[in-house]
Design an enzyme around this catalytic site. Structure first.
Site, PDB file in Angstrom:
ATOM      1  N   HIS A 165       0.816  -1.223   0.000  1.00 39.96           N
ATOM      2  CA  HIS A 165       0.000   0.000   0.000  1.00 39.96           C
ATOM      3  C   HIS A 165       0.848   1.270   0.000  1.00 39.96           C
ATOM      4  O   HIS A 165       0.350   2.349  -0.302  1.00 39.96           O
ATOM      5  CB  HIS A 165      -0.922   0.011   1.222  1.00 39.96           C
ATOM      6  CG  HIS A 165      -2.034  -0.999   1.113  1.00 39.96           C
ATOM      7  ND1 HIS A 165      -3.320  -0.643   0.787  1.00 39.96           N
ATOM      8  CD2 HIS A 165      -2.049  -2.337   1.258  1.00 39.96           C
ATOM      9  CE1 HIS A 165      -4.073  -1.733   0.747  1.00 39.96           C
ATOM     10  NE2 HIS A 165      -3.326  -2.772   1.034  1.00 39.96           N
ATOM     11  N   ASP A 377       3.491   9.451  -0.967  1.00 41.73           N
ATOM     12  CA  ASP A 377       2.332   8.675  -0.518  1.00 41.73           C
ATOM     13  C   ASP A 377       2.101   7.550  -1.509  1.00 41.73           C
ATOM     14  O   ASP A 377       2.270   7.750  -2.720  1.00 41.73           O
ATOM     15  CB  ASP A 377       1.085   9.578  -0.498  1.00 41.73           C
ATOM     16  CG  ASP A 377       0.207   9.318   0.717  1.00 41.73           C
ATOM     17  OD1 ASP A 377       0.160   8.168   1.166  1.00 41.73           O
ATOM     18  OD2 ASP A 377      -0.430  10.274   1.210  1.00 41.73           O
TER      19      ASP A 377
HETATM   20  P1  ADQ Z   1      -2.927   6.195   4.845  1.00 39.42           P
HETATM   21  O1  ADQ Z   1      -1.509   6.600   5.021  1.00 39.42           O
HETATM   22  O2  ADQ Z   1      -3.705   6.024   6.071  1.00 39.42           O
HETATM   23  O3  ADQ Z   1      -3.045   4.852   3.964  1.00 39.42           O
HETATM   24  P2  ADQ Z   1      -4.803   7.684   3.010  1.00 39.42           P
HETATM   25  O4  ADQ Z   1      -4.772   6.948   1.729  1.00 39.42           O
HETATM   26  O5  ADQ Z   1      -4.871   9.155   2.812  1.00 39.42           O
HETATM   27  O6  ADQ Z   1      -3.551   7.400   3.914  1.00 39.42           O
HETATM   28  O7  ADQ Z   1      -6.078   7.217   3.826  1.00 39.42           O
HETATM   29  C1  ADQ Z   1      -6.507   7.875   4.979  1.00 39.42           C
HETATM   30  C2  ADQ Z   1      -7.940   7.452   5.307  1.00 39.42           C
HETATM   31  O8  ADQ Z   1      -8.274   7.959   6.598  1.00 39.42           O
HETATM   32  C3  ADQ Z   1      -8.944   8.013   4.320  1.00 39.42           C
HETATM   33  O9  ADQ Z   1      -9.794   6.987   3.870  1.00 39.42           O
HETATM   34  C4  ADQ Z   1      -9.724   9.053   5.122  1.00 39.42           C
HETATM   35  O10 ADQ Z   1     -11.103   9.100   4.847  1.00 39.42           O
HETATM   36  C5  ADQ Z   1      -9.523   8.622   6.551  1.00 39.42           C
HETATM   37  N1  ADQ Z   1      -9.495   9.856   7.352  1.00 39.42           N
HETATM   38  C6  ADQ Z   1      -8.667  10.863   7.141  1.00 39.42           C
HETATM   39  N2  ADQ Z   1      -8.935  11.852   8.016  1.00 39.42           N
HETATM   40  C7  ADQ Z   1      -9.940  11.453   8.779  1.00 39.42           C
HETATM   41  C8  ADQ Z   1     -10.642  12.041   9.868  1.00 39.42           C
HETATM   42  N3  ADQ Z   1     -10.337  13.244  10.329  1.00 39.42           N
HETATM   43  N4  ADQ Z   1     -11.595  11.357  10.422  1.00 39.42           N
HETATM   44  C9  ADQ Z   1     -11.897  10.131   9.962  1.00 39.42           C
HETATM   45  N5  ADQ Z   1     -11.269   9.531   8.947  1.00 39.42           N
HETATM   46  C10 ADQ Z   1     -10.296  10.183   8.368  1.00 39.42           C
HETATM   47  C11 ADQ Z   1      -2.124   3.926   3.345  1.00 39.42           C
HETATM   48  C12 ADQ Z   1      -1.094   4.547   2.407  1.00 39.42           C
HETATM   49  C13 ADQ Z   1      -1.779   5.382   1.340  1.00 39.42           C
HETATM   50  C14 ADQ Z   1      -2.796   4.535   0.582  1.00 39.42           C
HETATM   51  C15 ADQ Z   1      -3.704   3.788   1.536  1.00 39.42           C
HETATM   52  C16 ADQ Z   1      -4.573   2.765   0.800  1.00 39.42           C
HETATM   53  O11 ADQ Z   1      -0.160   5.331   3.150  1.00 39.42           O
HETATM   54  O12 ADQ Z   1      -0.847   5.949   0.446  1.00 39.42           O
HETATM   55  O13 ADQ Z   1      -3.592   5.378  -0.236  1.00 39.42           O
HETATM   56  O14 ADQ Z   1      -2.944   3.074   2.514  1.00 39.42           O
HETATM   57  O15 ADQ Z   1      -3.828   1.903   0.033  1.00 39.42           O
END
Ligand code: ADQ
Length: 471
Positions: A165, A377
Protein backbone atom coordinates in the site's frame (compact mmCIF):
# COMPACT_ATOMS: atom_id res chain seq x y z
CA UNK A 1 -13.67 -20.04 -7.36
CA UNK A 2 -10.89 -20.48 -4.85
CA UNK A 3 -11.41 -19.51 -1.24
CA UNK A 4 -9.81 -16.22 -0.28
CA UNK A 5 -7.51 -15.75 2.71
CA UNK A 6 -6.82 -12.09 3.46
CA UNK A 7 -3.89 -11.32 5.72
CA UNK A 8 -3.12 -7.88 7.10
CA UNK A 9 -1.29 -6.56 10.12
CA UNK A 10 -4.54 -5.28 11.65
CA UNK A 11 -7.88 -7.04 11.48
CA UNK A 12 -10.96 -5.10 10.41
CA UNK A 13 -12.08 -5.40 14.05
CA UNK A 14 -10.27 -3.63 16.89
CA UNK A 15 -10.25 -5.06 20.37
CA UNK A 16 -9.94 -2.72 23.32
CA UNK A 17 -10.37 -2.90 27.05
CA UNK A 18 -12.07 -0.02 28.81
CA UNK A 19 -11.62 -1.61 32.23
CA UNK A 20 -10.33 -4.93 33.50
CA UNK A 21 -12.30 -7.74 31.87
CA UNK A 22 -14.50 -5.25 30.01
CA UNK A 23 -13.74 -5.74 26.35
CA UNK A 24 -15.06 -3.88 23.33
CA UNK A 25 -14.76 -4.96 19.70
CA UNK A 26 -15.18 -2.19 17.12
CA UNK A 27 -15.50 -2.97 13.41
CA UNK A 28 -13.34 -0.83 11.12
CA UNK A 29 -15.12 0.75 8.18
CA UNK A 30 -12.53 1.80 5.58
CA UNK A 31 -12.76 1.44 1.81
CA UNK A 32 -10.47 -1.57 1.85
CA UNK A 33 -12.72 -3.43 4.27
CA UNK A 34 -15.90 -2.59 2.38
CA UNK A 35 -14.34 -3.76 -0.89
CA UNK A 36 -12.89 -6.99 0.39
CA UNK A 37 -15.68 -8.12 2.73
CA UNK A 38 -18.24 -8.86 -0.03
CA UNK A 39 -15.67 -10.98 -1.90
CA UNK A 40 -14.84 -12.86 1.28
CA UNK A 41 -18.50 -13.54 1.90
CA UNK A 42 -19.15 -14.63 -1.67
CA UNK A 43 -16.16 -16.93 -2.10
CA UNK A 44 -15.93 -17.99 1.50
CA UNK A 45 -12.80 -17.18 3.34
CA UNK A 46 -10.81 -15.99 6.28
CA UNK A 47 -9.27 -12.73 7.46
CA UNK A 48 -6.11 -13.16 9.53
CA UNK A 49 -4.57 -10.33 11.56
CA UNK A 50 -3.81 -8.66 14.86
CA UNK A 51 -6.70 -7.10 16.79
CA UNK A 52 -4.55 -4.18 17.92
CA UNK A 53 -3.91 -5.01 21.55
CA UNK A 54 -0.68 -6.48 22.92
CA UNK A 55 -0.77 -9.48 25.23
CA UNK A 56 -3.25 -12.31 25.49
CA UNK A 57 -6.37 -12.05 23.36
CA UNK A 58 -9.54 -13.09 25.18
CA UNK A 59 -11.37 -15.39 22.77
CA UNK A 60 -14.94 -14.87 24.08
CA UNK A 61 -15.71 -11.25 23.13
CA UNK A 62 -13.96 -11.54 19.82
CA UNK A 63 -15.72 -14.70 18.71
CA UNK A 64 -19.04 -13.23 19.70
CA UNK A 65 -18.48 -9.96 17.85
CA UNK A 66 -17.25 -11.60 14.64
CA UNK A 67 -19.68 -14.55 14.55
CA UNK A 68 -21.89 -12.91 11.91
CA UNK A 69 -19.10 -11.37 9.84
CA UNK A 70 -19.83 -13.82 7.00
CA UNK A 71 -16.25 -15.09 6.99
CA UNK A 72 -13.87 -16.57 9.52
CA UNK A 73 -11.72 -14.22 11.57
CA UNK A 74 -8.40 -15.51 12.91
CA UNK A 75 -6.37 -13.50 15.39
CA UNK A 76 -2.59 -13.32 15.65
CA UNK A 77 -1.30 -12.23 19.07
CA UNK A 78 1.70 -10.01 19.78
CA UNK A 79 3.48 -9.47 23.09
CA UNK A 80 4.28 -5.90 24.10
CA UNK A 81 7.94 -6.39 23.17
CA UNK A 82 6.94 -7.75 19.78
CA UNK A 83 4.56 -4.88 19.18
CA UNK A 84 7.38 -2.46 20.01
CA UNK A 85 10.04 -4.08 17.83
CA UNK A 86 7.97 -5.43 14.96
CA UNK A 87 5.26 -2.78 14.66
CA UNK A 88 6.73 0.43 16.05
CA UNK A 89 10.28 -0.76 15.31
CA UNK A 90 10.97 -2.42 11.97
CA UNK A 91 7.66 -1.54 10.32
CA UNK A 92 7.38 2.07 11.40
CA UNK A 93 10.95 3.16 12.20
CA UNK A 94 12.67 1.43 9.30
CA UNK A 95 10.38 0.49 6.41
CA UNK A 96 7.84 3.33 6.66
CA UNK A 97 10.35 6.24 6.59
CA UNK A 98 12.73 4.55 4.13
CA UNK A 99 9.96 3.68 1.67
CA UNK A 100 8.76 7.31 1.86
CA UNK A 101 12.30 8.48 0.92
CA UNK A 102 12.86 9.84 4.45
CA UNK A 103 16.02 7.96 5.35
CA UNK A 104 16.97 10.41 8.10
CA UNK A 105 13.98 9.26 10.11
CA UNK A 106 15.14 5.62 10.06
CA UNK A 107 16.42 3.76 13.07
CA UNK A 108 18.21 0.70 11.69
CA UNK A 109 18.28 -1.17 15.01
CA UNK A 110 19.38 -4.77 14.19
CA UNK A 111 17.08 -6.36 16.81
CA UNK A 112 14.03 -4.98 15.00
CA UNK A 113 14.68 -7.20 11.99
CA UNK A 114 14.89 -10.35 14.12
CA UNK A 115 11.52 -9.61 15.71
CA UNK A 116 10.05 -8.70 12.32
CA UNK A 117 10.97 -12.18 11.08
CA UNK A 118 9.61 -13.88 14.22
CA UNK A 119 6.28 -12.10 13.95
CA UNK A 120 6.04 -12.74 10.20
CA UNK A 121 6.57 -16.42 10.98
CA UNK A 122 3.66 -16.29 13.41
CA UNK A 123 1.40 -14.90 10.69
CA UNK A 124 2.68 -17.62 8.36
CA UNK A 125 1.84 -20.28 10.96
CA UNK A 126 -1.70 -18.93 11.25
CA UNK A 127 -2.04 -19.02 7.45
CA UNK A 128 -0.60 -22.54 7.23
CA UNK A 129 -3.06 -23.74 9.91
CA UNK A 130 -6.09 -22.30 8.12
CA UNK A 131 -5.41 -22.63 4.42
CA UNK A 132 -6.14 -25.43 1.95
CA UNK A 133 -4.12 -26.20 -1.20
CA UNK A 134 -6.27 -24.23 -3.66
CA UNK A 135 -6.80 -21.14 -1.53
CA UNK A 136 -5.92 -17.71 -2.85
CA UNK A 137 -3.80 -16.01 -0.19
CA UNK A 138 -3.66 -12.22 -0.32
CA UNK A 139 -1.17 -10.59 2.05
CA UNK A 140 -1.30 -6.82 2.59
CA UNK A 141 1.37 -4.27 3.17
CA UNK A 142 4.80 -3.55 4.50
CA UNK A 143 4.44 -5.22 7.88
CA UNK A 144 4.25 -8.66 6.28
CA UNK A 145 6.85 -8.77 3.53
CA UNK A 146 8.54 -11.89 4.95
CA UNK A 147 5.42 -14.05 5.14
CA UNK A 148 5.83 -15.89 1.81
CA UNK A 149 9.38 -16.88 2.70
CA UNK A 150 8.15 -18.35 5.99
CA UNK A 151 5.32 -20.17 4.20
CA UNK A 152 7.61 -21.68 1.58
CA UNK A 153 9.71 -23.10 4.43
CA UNK A 154 6.50 -24.76 5.62
CA UNK A 155 5.91 -26.14 2.09
CA UNK A 156 2.65 -24.28 1.62
CA UNK A 157 1.76 -24.60 -2.06
CA UNK A 158 -1.23 -22.28 -2.37
CA UNK A 159 -0.91 -19.16 -4.57
CA UNK A 160 0.68 -16.41 -2.49
CA UNK A 161 -0.01 -12.82 -3.47
CA UNK A 162 0.99 -9.50 -1.95
CA UNK A 163 -0.05 -5.87 -2.30
CA UNK A 164 2.11 -2.99 -1.07
CA UNK A 165 0.00 0.00 0.00
CA UNK A 166 2.95 2.34 0.48
CA UNK A 167 5.47 3.46 -2.16
CA UNK A 168 8.49 1.39 -3.17
CA UNK A 169 11.62 3.58 -3.13
CA UNK A 170 14.22 4.01 -5.87
CA UNK A 171 17.40 1.93 -5.63
CA UNK A 172 19.59 4.76 -4.24
CA UNK A 173 17.35 4.91 -1.19
CA UNK A 174 16.50 1.22 -0.89
CA UNK A 175 20.24 0.40 -0.94
CA UNK A 176 20.55 1.89 2.57
CA UNK A 177 18.49 -0.93 4.05
CA UNK A 178 20.82 -3.34 5.86
CA UNK A 179 18.54 -6.28 4.95
CA UNK A 180 18.05 -5.22 1.33
CA UNK A 181 18.87 -8.56 -0.26
CA UNK A 182 17.05 -10.68 2.32
CA UNK A 183 13.94 -8.55 2.03
CA UNK A 184 13.91 -8.60 -1.75
CA UNK A 185 14.45 -12.36 -1.86
CA UNK A 186 11.61 -12.76 0.65
CA UNK A 187 9.28 -10.67 -1.54
CA UNK A 188 10.26 -12.72 -4.58
CA UNK A 189 8.80 -15.79 -2.86
CA UNK A 190 5.30 -14.49 -3.59
CA UNK A 191 3.64 -15.50 -6.87
CA UNK A 192 2.15 -12.09 -7.54
CA UNK A 193 3.37 -8.71 -6.27
CA UNK A 194 1.14 -5.67 -6.65
CA UNK A 195 2.21 -2.03 -6.32
CA UNK A 196 0.16 1.15 -6.32
CA UNK A 197 1.71 2.86 -9.33
CA UNK A 198 3.98 2.36 -12.30
CA UNK A 199 6.56 4.46 -10.41
CA UNK A 200 6.69 1.91 -7.57
CA UNK A 201 6.78 -1.03 -9.96
CA UNK A 202 9.63 0.57 -11.87
CA UNK A 203 11.57 1.22 -8.63
CA UNK A 204 11.03 -2.35 -7.47
CA UNK A 205 12.27 -3.84 -10.75
CA UNK A 206 15.27 -1.55 -10.68
CA UNK A 207 16.14 -2.77 -7.15
CA UNK A 208 15.72 -6.43 -8.18
CA UNK A 209 18.05 -5.92 -11.12
CA UNK A 210 20.67 -4.20 -8.97
CA UNK A 211 20.56 -6.50 -5.94
CA UNK A 212 19.49 -9.97 -7.11
CA UNK A 213 22.02 -10.98 -9.71
CA UNK A 214 20.34 -14.30 -10.55
CA UNK A 215 16.91 -12.76 -11.19
CA UNK A 216 15.74 -12.07 -14.73
CA UNK A 217 13.07 -9.48 -15.46
CA UNK A 218 10.85 -10.45 -18.39
CA UNK A 219 8.99 -7.39 -19.70
CA UNK A 220 5.34 -7.88 -20.51
CA UNK A 221 2.47 -5.68 -21.64
CA UNK A 222 0.26 -5.64 -18.56
CA UNK A 223 1.89 -7.80 -15.94
CA UNK A 224 5.62 -8.31 -16.02
CA UNK A 225 7.42 -11.43 -14.87
CA UNK A 226 10.55 -12.20 -12.91
CA UNK A 227 12.36 -15.52 -13.29
CA UNK A 228 14.36 -16.75 -10.36
CA UNK A 229 15.59 -20.20 -9.34
CA UNK A 230 13.33 -22.09 -11.73
CA UNK A 231 10.23 -20.14 -10.66
CA UNK A 232 8.39 -17.32 -12.33
CA UNK A 233 6.40 -14.67 -10.50
CA UNK A 234 4.25 -11.80 -11.76
CA UNK A 235 4.48 -8.14 -10.84
CA UNK A 236 2.16 -5.29 -11.72
CA UNK A 237 0.66 -1.97 -10.68
CA UNK A 238 -2.88 -1.85 -9.32
CA UNK A 239 -3.83 1.69 -8.19
CA UNK A 240 -6.23 1.43 -5.26
CA UNK A 241 -9.51 3.36 -5.46
CA UNK A 242 -12.39 4.29 -3.19
CA UNK A 243 -16.01 3.23 -2.90
CA UNK A 244 -16.98 6.25 -5.03
CA UNK A 245 -20.75 5.77 -4.92
CA UNK A 246 -20.87 5.49 -1.17
CA UNK A 247 -18.90 8.76 -0.78
CA UNK A 248 -20.91 10.57 -3.42
CA UNK A 249 -24.22 9.38 -2.02
CA UNK A 250 -23.15 10.20 1.52
CA UNK A 251 -22.05 13.71 0.51
CA UNK A 252 -25.37 14.32 -1.25
CA UNK A 253 -27.39 13.29 1.82
CA UNK A 254 -29.51 15.83 3.66
CA UNK A 255 -27.50 15.62 6.84
CA UNK A 256 -24.18 16.28 5.10
CA UNK A 257 -25.75 19.07 3.02
CA UNK A 258 -26.94 20.73 6.23
CA UNK A 259 -23.59 20.38 8.01
CA UNK A 260 -21.72 21.61 4.98
CA UNK A 261 -23.97 24.65 4.75
CA UNK A 262 -23.37 25.43 8.42
CA UNK A 263 -19.65 25.20 7.84
CA UNK A 264 -19.83 27.57 4.89
CA UNK A 265 -21.99 30.00 6.82
CA UNK A 266 -19.40 30.13 9.60
CA UNK A 267 -16.85 31.46 7.10
CA UNK A 268 -18.88 33.84 4.95
CA UNK A 269 -16.87 35.60 2.19
CA UNK A 270 -13.92 33.21 2.48
CA UNK A 271 -12.76 30.39 0.28
CA UNK A 272 -12.20 27.33 2.41
CA UNK A 273 -9.11 25.17 1.93
CA UNK A 274 -8.98 21.75 3.49
CA UNK A 275 -6.13 19.59 4.76
CA UNK A 276 -7.01 16.16 6.20
CA UNK A 277 -4.17 13.92 7.26
CA UNK A 278 -3.07 11.35 9.78
CA UNK A 279 -0.42 12.76 12.09
CA UNK A 280 2.58 11.62 10.08
CA UNK A 281 5.73 13.33 8.87
CA UNK A 282 5.20 11.86 5.38
CA UNK A 283 2.04 13.91 4.92
CA UNK A 284 3.88 17.23 4.55
CA UNK A 285 1.81 19.23 7.07
CA UNK A 286 4.55 21.67 8.26
CA UNK A 287 5.66 22.24 4.66
CA UNK A 288 2.04 23.05 3.71
CA UNK A 289 1.71 25.50 6.61
CA UNK A 290 4.92 27.22 5.58
CA UNK A 291 3.55 27.55 2.05
CA UNK A 292 0.40 29.15 3.40
CA UNK A 293 2.50 31.56 5.44
CA UNK A 294 4.40 32.61 2.30
CA UNK A 295 1.14 32.96 0.36
CA UNK A 296 -0.30 35.25 3.04
CA UNK A 297 2.91 37.27 3.27
CA UNK A 298 3.13 37.84 -0.46
CA UNK A 299 -0.45 38.14 -1.56
CA UNK A 300 -2.55 40.60 0.30
CA UNK A 301 -5.64 39.61 -1.66
CA UNK A 302 -5.67 36.30 0.22
CA UNK A 303 -5.80 37.91 3.65
CA UNK A 304 -9.26 37.75 5.15
CA UNK A 305 -10.34 35.76 2.08
CA UNK A 306 -9.00 32.24 2.60
CA UNK A 307 -9.16 29.93 5.58
CA UNK A 308 -7.28 26.66 5.93
CA UNK A 309 -9.16 24.03 7.90
CA UNK A 310 -6.44 21.57 8.87
CA UNK A 311 -7.64 18.34 10.41
CA UNK A 312 -4.96 16.11 11.88
CA UNK A 313 -6.02 12.64 12.91
CA UNK A 314 -4.08 11.42 15.97
CA UNK A 315 -1.87 8.49 15.00
CA UNK A 316 1.03 6.70 16.74
CA UNK A 317 1.04 9.52 19.35
CA UNK A 318 2.69 7.23 21.89
CA UNK A 319 5.93 7.49 19.86
CA UNK A 320 8.06 10.48 21.06
CA UNK A 321 8.99 11.48 17.47
CA UNK A 322 5.33 11.86 16.60
CA UNK A 323 4.73 13.90 19.72
CA UNK A 324 7.55 16.30 18.80
CA UNK A 325 6.19 16.46 15.30
CA UNK A 326 2.80 17.50 16.61
CA UNK A 327 4.46 20.29 18.59
CA UNK A 328 6.06 21.58 15.38
CA UNK A 329 2.65 21.78 13.76
CA UNK A 330 1.16 23.48 16.85
CA UNK A 331 3.90 26.11 16.76
CA UNK A 332 3.49 26.84 13.05
CA UNK A 333 -0.27 27.21 13.38
CA UNK A 334 0.27 29.52 16.35
CA UNK A 335 2.80 31.56 14.38
CA UNK A 336 0.55 32.01 11.33
CA UNK A 337 -2.53 32.83 13.37
CA UNK A 338 -0.52 35.17 15.62
CA UNK A 339 0.85 37.09 12.66
CA UNK A 340 -2.11 37.37 10.35
CA UNK A 341 -5.36 37.04 12.29
CA UNK A 342 -7.68 40.00 12.68
CA UNK A 343 -10.70 40.60 14.92
CA UNK A 344 -12.92 38.67 12.58
CA UNK A 345 -10.60 36.36 10.65
CA UNK A 346 -8.39 33.45 11.70
CA UNK A 347 -6.36 31.99 8.81
CA UNK A 348 -5.89 28.45 10.18
CA UNK A 349 -8.57 26.43 11.93
CA UNK A 350 -6.79 23.43 13.32
CA UNK A 351 -8.46 20.30 14.71
CA UNK A 352 -6.44 17.51 16.25
CA UNK A 353 -9.00 14.72 16.26
CA UNK A 354 -10.78 12.20 14.12
CA UNK A 355 -14.06 13.23 12.49
CA UNK A 356 -17.13 11.09 12.18
CA UNK A 357 -18.03 10.16 8.62
CA UNK A 358 -20.72 12.80 8.03
CA UNK A 359 -18.51 15.50 9.43
CA UNK A 360 -15.63 14.42 7.18
CA UNK A 361 -17.95 14.37 4.16
CA UNK A 362 -19.34 17.79 5.09
CA UNK A 363 -15.80 19.18 5.16
CA UNK A 364 -15.03 17.66 1.76
CA UNK A 365 -18.25 19.07 0.35
CA UNK A 366 -17.90 22.53 1.84
CA UNK A 367 -14.29 23.34 0.94
CA UNK A 368 -13.49 25.03 -2.37
CA UNK A 369 -9.86 23.88 -2.35
CA UNK A 370 -8.21 20.70 -1.06
CA UNK A 371 -4.53 20.76 -0.17
CA UNK A 372 -3.20 17.23 -0.46
CA UNK A 373 0.55 17.67 -0.33
CA UNK A 374 2.29 14.60 1.10
CA UNK A 375 6.08 14.40 0.74
CA UNK A 376 5.39 10.94 -0.65
CA UNK A 377 2.33 8.68 -0.52
CA UNK A 378 1.44 5.25 -1.89
CA UNK A 379 -1.84 6.57 -3.24
CA UNK A 380 -3.61 9.04 -0.89
CA UNK A 381 -7.30 8.33 -0.66
CA UNK A 382 -8.17 11.75 0.72
CA UNK A 383 -7.56 13.23 -2.76
CA UNK A 384 -10.02 10.76 -4.29
CA UNK A 385 -12.60 11.12 -1.53
CA UNK A 386 -12.55 14.89 -2.02
CA UNK A 387 -13.37 14.46 -5.73
CA UNK A 388 -16.23 12.06 -4.94
CA UNK A 389 -17.75 14.47 -2.40
CA UNK A 390 -17.48 17.56 -4.55
CA UNK A 391 -21.20 17.74 -5.25
CA UNK A 392 -21.13 21.12 -7.02
CA UNK A 393 -18.12 19.93 -9.07
CA UNK A 394 -16.35 23.21 -8.43
CA UNK A 395 -13.56 22.16 -6.08
CA UNK A 396 -9.87 22.58 -6.86
CA UNK A 397 -7.43 19.83 -5.93
CA UNK A 398 -3.86 20.88 -5.16
CA UNK A 399 -1.97 17.59 -5.23
CA UNK A 400 1.59 16.56 -4.49
CA UNK A 401 3.40 15.18 -7.51
CA UNK A 402 4.75 12.50 -5.14
CA UNK A 403 1.34 11.08 -4.19
CA UNK A 404 0.43 7.92 -6.08
CA UNK A 405 -2.88 9.59 -6.97
CA UNK A 406 -0.97 12.04 -9.18
CA UNK A 407 -0.45 9.31 -11.76
CA UNK A 408 -4.21 9.21 -12.40
CA UNK A 409 -5.13 12.84 -11.66
CA UNK A 410 -2.18 14.79 -13.04
CA UNK A 411 -4.11 16.26 -15.94
CA UNK A 412 -6.63 18.16 -13.83
CA UNK A 413 -5.23 18.52 -10.33
CA UNK A 414 -2.80 21.38 -9.70
CA UNK A 415 0.39 19.39 -9.17
CA UNK A 416 3.01 20.71 -6.76
CA UNK A 417 6.36 19.75 -5.30
CA UNK A 418 5.52 19.80 -1.57
CA UNK A 419 9.14 20.68 -0.69
CA UNK A 420 8.89 23.87 -2.76
CA UNK A 421 6.91 26.14 -0.43
CA UNK A 422 7.08 29.06 -2.84
CA UNK A 423 5.56 27.03 -5.64
CA UNK A 424 2.81 25.74 -3.33
CA UNK A 425 2.14 29.33 -2.21
CA UNK A 426 1.72 30.46 -5.85
CA UNK A 427 -0.52 27.47 -6.52
CA UNK A 428 -2.76 28.45 -3.61
CA UNK A 429 -3.15 31.84 -5.28
CA UNK A 430 -3.85 30.20 -8.64
CA UNK A 431 -6.53 27.97 -7.10
CA UNK A 432 -8.06 30.95 -5.29
CA UNK A 433 -8.33 32.89 -8.55
CA UNK A 434 -9.45 30.02 -10.77
CA UNK A 435 -12.69 30.64 -12.63
CA UNK A 436 -15.71 28.54 -11.85
CA UNK A 437 -15.72 27.25 -15.39
CA UNK A 438 -12.18 25.93 -15.24
CA UNK A 439 -12.80 24.40 -11.81
CA UNK A 440 -15.84 22.55 -13.09
CA UNK A 441 -14.14 21.26 -16.21
CA UNK A 442 -11.25 19.90 -14.19
CA UNK A 443 -13.32 18.43 -11.36
CA UNK A 444 -15.75 16.68 -13.67
CA UNK A 445 -12.89 14.90 -15.39
CA UNK A 446 -11.23 13.94 -12.10
CA UNK A 447 -14.51 12.59 -10.71
CA UNK A 448 -14.95 10.43 -13.78
CA UNK A 449 -11.51 8.88 -13.29
CA UNK A 450 -12.04 8.30 -9.55
CA UNK A 451 -15.50 6.89 -10.17
CA UNK A 452 -14.42 4.40 -12.81
CA UNK A 453 -11.13 3.33 -11.20
CA UNK A 454 -12.85 2.53 -7.91
CA UNK A 455 -11.97 0.11 -5.14
CA UNK A 456 -14.17 -2.70 -6.47
CA UNK A 457 -12.36 -2.54 -9.76
CA UNK A 458 -9.07 -2.63 -7.84
CA UNK A 459 -10.07 -5.83 -6.02
CA UNK A 460 -11.30 -7.41 -9.25
CA UNK A 461 -8.18 -6.58 -11.21
CA UNK A 462 -5.89 -7.92 -8.49
CA UNK A 463 -7.88 -11.14 -8.12
CA UNK A 464 -8.04 -11.47 -11.89
CA UNK A 465 -4.24 -11.17 -12.14
CA UNK A 466 -3.97 -13.73 -9.35
CA UNK A 467 -6.36 -16.15 -10.99
CA UNK A 468 -3.96 -16.49 -13.91
CA UNK A 469 -1.45 -18.01 -11.51
CA UNK A 470 -3.47 -21.10 -10.82
CA UNK A 471 -5.61 -21.05 -13.98
P1 ADQ B 1 -2.93 6.19 4.84
O1 ADQ B 1 -1.51 6.60 5.02
O2 ADQ B 1 -3.71 6.02 6.07
O3 ADQ B 1 -3.05 4.85 3.96
P2 ADQ B 1 -4.80 7.68 3.01
O4 ADQ B 1 -4.77 6.95 1.73
O5 ADQ B 1 -4.87 9.15 2.81
O6 ADQ B 1 -3.55 7.40 3.91
O7 ADQ B 1 -6.08 7.22 3.83
C1 ADQ B 1 -6.51 7.87 4.98
C2 ADQ B 1 -7.94 7.45 5.31
O8 ADQ B 1 -8.27 7.96 6.60
C3 ADQ B 1 -8.94 8.01 4.32
O9 ADQ B 1 -9.79 6.99 3.87
C4 ADQ B 1 -9.72 9.05 5.12
O10 ADQ B 1 -11.10 9.10 4.85
C5 ADQ B 1 -9.52 8.62 6.55
N1 ADQ B 1 -9.49 9.86 7.35
C6 ADQ B 1 -8.67 10.86 7.14
N2 ADQ B 1 -8.94 11.85 8.02
C7 ADQ B 1 -9.94 11.45 8.78
C8 ADQ B 1 -10.64 12.04 9.87
N3 ADQ B 1 -10.34 13.24 10.33
N4 ADQ B 1 -11.60 11.36 10.42
C9 ADQ B 1 -11.90 10.13 9.96
N5 ADQ B 1 -11.27 9.53 8.95
C10 ADQ B 1 -10.30 10.18 8.37
C11 ADQ B 1 -2.12 3.93 3.35
C12 ADQ B 1 -1.09 4.55 2.41
C13 ADQ B 1 -1.78 5.38 1.34
C14 ADQ B 1 -2.80 4.53 0.58
C15 ADQ B 1 -3.70 3.79 1.54
C16 ADQ B 1 -4.57 2.77 0.80
O11 ADQ B 1 -0.16 5.33 3.15
O12 ADQ B 1 -0.85 5.95 0.45
O13 ADQ B 1 -3.59 5.38 -0.24
O14 ADQ B 1 -2.94 3.07 2.51
O15 ADQ B 1 -3.83 1.90 0.03
Amino acid sequence: MNRLIVVSNRLPFALDSSAEDLWTVTPAAGGLVSAIEPVLRERGGTWIGWPGIAGEIPSGPFEEATRNAGYAVVTVGLTEAERDEFYYGYSNEVIWPLFHDLQNFCNFEPAYWETYKTVNERYAEAIARHCQPNDFIWVHDYHLMNVAQALRQRSVRAALTFFLHIPFPPYDIFAKLPQQERLLRALLQFDLLGFQTRRDLHNFLQCVQQVISDAEVVPGRGLQSIRLGGRQLRVGSFPIGIDFQSFEKGAASEEVARRSKELRAAFADCQLMLGVDRLDYSKGIPERLRALRIALERHEELRGKVVLIQIVVPSRVEIPKYHEFKQRIDRLVGDINGRFSTNNWLPVHYHFRSLDRSDLLAHYRACEIALVTPLKDGMNLVAKEYCACCIDKAGVLILSQFAGAAEQLKRDALLVNPYDSEQVAETILKAFRMSRRERTTRMKRMSRVVSSENVFRWVDSFLQAGSQLTG
